[in-house]
Design a protein around this motif. Structure first.
Motif, PDB file in Angstrom:
ATOM      1  N   LYS A 185      10.114 -13.662  10.579  1.00  0.00           N
ATOM      2  CA  LYS A 185       8.854 -14.325  10.937  1.00  0.00           C
ATOM      3  C   LYS A 185       7.681 -13.355  10.754  1.00  0.00           C
ATOM      4  O   LYS A 185       6.617 -13.741  10.256  1.00  0.00           O
ATOM      5  CB  LYS A 185       8.914 -14.831  12.373  1.00  0.00           C
ATOM      6  N   LEU A 186       7.874 -12.126  11.181  1.00  0.00           N
ATOM      7  CA  LEU A 186       6.829 -11.116  11.006  1.00  0.00           C
ATOM      8  C   LEU A 186       6.599 -10.840   9.527  1.00  0.00           C
ATOM      9  O   LEU A 186       5.462 -10.690   9.075  1.00  0.00           O
ATOM     10  CB  LEU A 186       7.227  -9.828  11.735  1.00  0.00           C
ATOM     11  N   ARG A 187       7.692 -10.788   8.765  1.00  0.00           N
ATOM     12  CA  ARG A 187       7.570 -10.549   7.323  1.00  0.00           C
ATOM     13  C   ARG A 187       6.832 -11.703   6.643  1.00  0.00           C
ATOM     14  O   ARG A 187       5.968 -11.480   5.789  1.00  0.00           O
ATOM     15  CB  ARG A 187       8.956 -10.375   6.701  1.00  0.00           C
ATOM     16  N   ASP A 188       7.165 -12.927   7.035  1.00  0.00           N
ATOM     17  CA  ASP A 188       6.517 -14.095   6.431  1.00  0.00           C
ATOM     18  C   ASP A 188       5.018 -14.124   6.734  1.00  0.00           C
ATOM     19  O   ASP A 188       4.210 -14.477   5.878  1.00  0.00           O
ATOM     20  CB  ASP A 188       7.175 -15.381   6.930  1.00  0.00           C
ATOM     21  N   ARG A 195       6.120  -4.655   3.625  1.00  0.00           N
ATOM     22  CA  ARG A 195       7.212  -3.737   3.272  1.00  0.00           C
ATOM     23  C   ARG A 195       7.948  -3.281   4.527  1.00  0.00           C
ATOM     24  O   ARG A 195       9.183  -3.217   4.551  1.00  0.00           O
ATOM     25  CB  ARG A 195       6.656  -2.530   2.510  1.00  0.00           C
ATOM     26  N   ALA A 196       7.215  -2.946   5.586  1.00  0.00           N
ATOM     27  CA  ALA A 196       7.845  -2.479   6.825  1.00  0.00           C
ATOM     28  C   ALA A 196       8.776  -3.546   7.392  1.00  0.00           C
ATOM     29  O   ALA A 196       9.919  -3.252   7.786  1.00  0.00           O
ATOM     30  CB  ALA A 196       6.769  -2.114   7.848  1.00  0.00           C
ATOM     31  N   HIS A 197       8.308  -4.773   7.424  1.00  0.00           N
ATOM     32  CA  HIS A 197       9.146  -5.854   7.966  1.00  0.00           C
ATOM     33  C   HIS A 197      10.334  -6.148   7.050  1.00  0.00           C
ATOM     34  O   HIS A 197      11.423  -6.482   7.523  1.00  0.00           O
ATOM     35  CB  HIS A 197       8.304  -7.124   8.160  1.00  0.00           C
ATOM     36  N   ASP A 198      10.134  -6.011   5.743  1.00  0.00           N
ATOM     37  CA  ASP A 198      11.230  -6.247   4.808  1.00  0.00           C
ATOM     38  C   ASP A 198      12.336  -5.214   5.010  1.00  0.00           C
ATOM     39  O   ASP A 198      13.522  -5.545   5.006  1.00  0.00           O
ATOM     40  CB  ASP A 198      10.713  -6.198   3.376  1.00  0.00           C
ATOM     41  N   PHE A 199      11.952  -3.950   5.219  1.00  0.00           N
ATOM     42  CA  PHE A 199      12.951  -2.905   5.494  1.00  0.00           C
ATOM     43  C   PHE A 199      13.722  -3.251   6.769  1.00  0.00           C
ATOM     44  O   PHE A 199      14.951  -3.120   6.826  1.00  0.00           O
ATOM     45  CB  PHE A 199      12.274  -1.538   5.674  1.00  0.00           C
ATOM     46  N   ALA A 200      12.991  -3.675   7.800  1.00  0.00           N
ATOM     47  CA  ALA A 200      13.625  -3.992   9.079  1.00  0.00           C
ATOM     48  C   ALA A 200      14.565  -5.185   8.949  1.00  0.00           C
ATOM     49  O   ALA A 200      15.682  -5.168   9.490  1.00  0.00           O
ATOM     50  CB  ALA A 200      12.550  -4.270  10.135  1.00  0.00           C
ATOM     51  N   VAL A 201      14.136  -6.210   8.229  1.00  0.00           N
ATOM     52  CA  VAL A 201      14.980  -7.386   8.025  1.00  0.00           C
ATOM     53  C   VAL A 201      16.288  -6.993   7.364  1.00  0.00           C
ATOM     54  O   VAL A 201      17.381  -7.373   7.807  1.00  0.00           O
ATOM     55  CB  VAL A 201      14.254  -8.446   7.168  1.00  0.00           C
ATOM     56  N   VAL A 205      13.363   7.676  -1.747  1.00  0.00           N
ATOM     57  CA  VAL A 205      13.134   6.234  -1.782  1.00  0.00           C
ATOM     58  C   VAL A 205      11.753   5.967  -2.373  1.00  0.00           C
ATOM     59  O   VAL A 205      10.834   6.776  -2.236  1.00  0.00           O
ATOM     60  CB  VAL A 205      13.227   5.613  -0.369  1.00  0.00           C
ATOM     61  N   ALA A 206      11.630   4.847  -3.047  1.00  0.00           N
ATOM     62  CA  ALA A 206      10.354   4.482  -3.666  1.00  0.00           C
ATOM     63  C   ALA A 206       9.429   3.886  -2.612  1.00  0.00           C
ATOM     64  O   ALA A 206       9.721   2.844  -2.035  1.00  0.00           O
ATOM     65  CB  ALA A 206      10.586   3.484  -4.788  1.00  0.00           C
ATOM     66  N   VAL A 207       8.311   4.547  -2.362  1.00  0.00           N
ATOM     67  CA  VAL A 207       7.361   4.053  -1.361  1.00  0.00           C
ATOM     68  C   VAL A 207       6.018   3.680  -1.988  1.00  0.00           C
ATOM     69  O   VAL A 207       5.078   3.313  -1.284  1.00  0.00           O
ATOM     70  CB  VAL A 207       7.135   5.108  -0.252  1.00  0.00           C
ATOM     71  N   GLY A 208       5.922   3.772  -3.292  1.00  0.00           N
ATOM     72  CA  GLY A 208       4.685   3.431  -3.992  1.00  0.00           C
ATOM     73  C   GLY A 208       4.824   3.812  -5.452  1.00  0.00           C
ATOM     74  O   GLY A 208       5.871   4.299  -5.875  1.00  0.00           O
ATOM     75  N   ASP A 209       3.767   3.581  -6.223  1.00  0.00           N
ATOM     76  CA  ASP A 209       3.825   3.950  -7.636  1.00  0.00           C
ATOM     77  C   ASP A 209       2.865   5.093  -7.933  1.00  0.00           C
ATOM     78  O   ASP A 209       2.186   5.609  -7.046  1.00  0.00           O
ATOM     79  CB  ASP A 209       3.560   2.741  -8.536  1.00  0.00           C
ATOM     80  N   THR A 246      -2.147  -1.709   5.250  1.00  0.00           N
ATOM     81  CA  THR A 246      -2.542  -2.942   4.576  1.00  0.00           C
ATOM     82  C   THR A 246      -1.515  -4.042   4.834  1.00  0.00           C
ATOM     83  O   THR A 246      -0.435  -3.793   5.401  1.00  0.00           O
ATOM     84  CB  THR A 246      -2.651  -2.706   3.066  1.00  0.00           C
ATOM     85  N   ALA A 247      -1.832  -5.234   4.378  1.00  0.00           N
ATOM     86  CA  ALA A 247      -0.873  -6.341   4.491  1.00  0.00           C
ATOM     87  C   ALA A 247       0.394  -6.030   3.712  1.00  0.00           C
ATOM     88  O   ALA A 247       1.500  -6.383   4.137  1.00  0.00           O
ATOM     89  CB  ALA A 247      -1.510  -7.637   3.980  1.00  0.00           C
ATOM     90  N   LEU A 248       0.246  -5.342   2.573  1.00  0.00           N
ATOM     91  CA  LEU A 248       1.427  -4.954   1.800  1.00  0.00           C
ATOM     92  C   LEU A 248       2.270  -3.952   2.574  1.00  0.00           C
ATOM     93  O   LEU A 248       3.504  -4.041   2.577  1.00  0.00           O
ATOM     94  CB  LEU A 248       1.003  -4.356   0.458  1.00  0.00           C
TER      95      LEU A 248
END
Length: 375
Positions: A135-138, A112-118, A215-219, A106-108
């Motif tokens: 840029k990818l995260r945005d 999340r993937a790009h946020d981890f990478a950043v 690590v928290a990957v969801g709820d 999903t977009a989420l």
């Protein structure tokens, strides 16, 4: 253009892989003596009793493994006491697993993937690389904003490792509690391997047990949605990465660590059964002792074991009888005249235990049945 989460994650993971290769190479250069850094992973396989294989420096799976695992006497050269790299690396291992298995993303998931990478690139000081990752995260956030009506991009605080909980809240602690001043440590003799010439870069030490940093990957909503496909994909990806890191691992422990990844701190029996079912559907080998084996370990051929002291959160009765038997066999071979009582004591000490409780004695009896040794 319509936002494609899978294409976005694909771009992000390839971007990260291109940047991590030189970062890893530079960080390990002084220890490698001119050898390519994947040599360390091949030596790590030998240390852990796995069949060594060839690794590519540009493969993200190899890169994430080397930044999240202890590299013998090199320790954790990419991390510090905050464990930021291990935490982000574990999160990215799960993302890569889901991407590699063509799970619905999903977009989420992309955000999340790009946020981890950043955050990982920022930690390593690669600002140009982080700029492109942002840029990818945005772009992922913009898609998420349209989807959910979010008006402002808020970057969350760094993820912290999650502490796993007991599977049974009423259960008593196994064995004896060890005050800090009475930590039980393995005898130094079990911490050294005889085949040290095969691992000149990472040393002659035996691979000790290292717990997965949850690590928290969801709820909890993900677990509530089982057995829906999206939920199954997420749960199985987490379980496989934990098993690959900690395996051989008892299925109850694997279920508890998986549940903790989705915010569940008390794992009740019905939810545990659902998680165990999902674990068994991953293709991982689960033996008669409820031990889950990673895909690159053969239970019948594995001869290694992983010592630990009493501060490590691993119940002795949940350690695979195969692993305990390997330790017992090593101790007997190195102490030919050892009595059965002393052998029990030495075996327990190898795994951070001291007193031969009824539970421990029963587990040792099961181990002896593998060795055809009668008490």
């Amino acid at each position: 253009m319509t936002f494609d989460p899978r294409h976005s994650v694909d771009d992000g993971l390839h971007h990260l892989a291109n940047l991590l290769d030189p970062i890893i190479g530079v960080r390990l250069a002084q220890s490698l003596g001119g050898l390519p850094w994947p040599t360390v992973l091949s030596e790590l396989d030998k240390m852990k009793g796995k069949t060594p294989k060839s690794y590519s420096a540009t493969d993200l799976q190899s890169q994430l493994r080397i930044i999240t695992e202890r590299l013998g006497n090199l320790g954790y050269p990419f991390d510090d006491h905050t464990r930021v790299v291990s935490t982000l690396g574990n999160e990215l291992r799960i993302v890569r697993n889901r991407w590699a298995h063509h799970d619905d993303l999903t977009a989420l998931d992309a955000w999340r993937a790009h946020d981890f990478a950043v955050r990982l690139l920022e930690h390593f000081g690669d600002e140009p690389g982080a700029v492109d990752a942002r840029k990818l995260r945005d772009a992922a956030f913009d898609s998420l904003a349209v989807e959910r009506g979010i008006a402002e991009h808020v970057v969350p605080a760094p993820t912290q490792p999650v502490e796993p909980s007991e599977s049974d809240p009423d259960a008593q602690p196994e064995g004896e509690a060890q005050p800090e001043a009475e930590v039980v440590r393995p005898d130094p003799s079990v911490l050294t391997r005889s085949d040290s010439t095969e691992t000149p870069t990472i040393g002659s030490g035996r691979s000790e047990f290292e717990p997965w940093a949850v690590v928290a990957v969801g709820d909890v909503a993900v677990l509530d949605d089982l057995p829906k496909k999206v939920a199954k994909d997420k749960v199985r990806a987490v379980a496989v990465e934990i098993a690959d890191f900690e395996g051989p691992i008892h299925i109850n422990r694997l279920a508890a660590l998986t549940a903790a990844s989705f915010g569940v701190q008390r794992l009740w029996s019905e939810r545990e059964k659902k998680l165990i079912y999902q674990i068994k559907q991953t293709g991982l080998v689960v033996d008669d002792d409820k031990t889950v084996w990673p895909t690159d370990l053969d239970p019948k051929a594995w001869t290694e074991f992983r010592p630990n002291d009493s501060t490590v959160d691993r119940q002795f009765t949940e350690i695979s009888p195969v692993e305990v038997a390997n330790a017992m066999r090593f101790l007997k071979e190195n102490n030919p005249g050892i009595s059965e009582a002393d052998l029990d004591t030495a075996t327990l000490q190898t795994f951070g235990r001291k007193r031969r409780t009824k539970q421990f004695a029963a587990h040792l009896d099961k181990v002896r049945s593998l060795l055809s040794v009668k008490p």
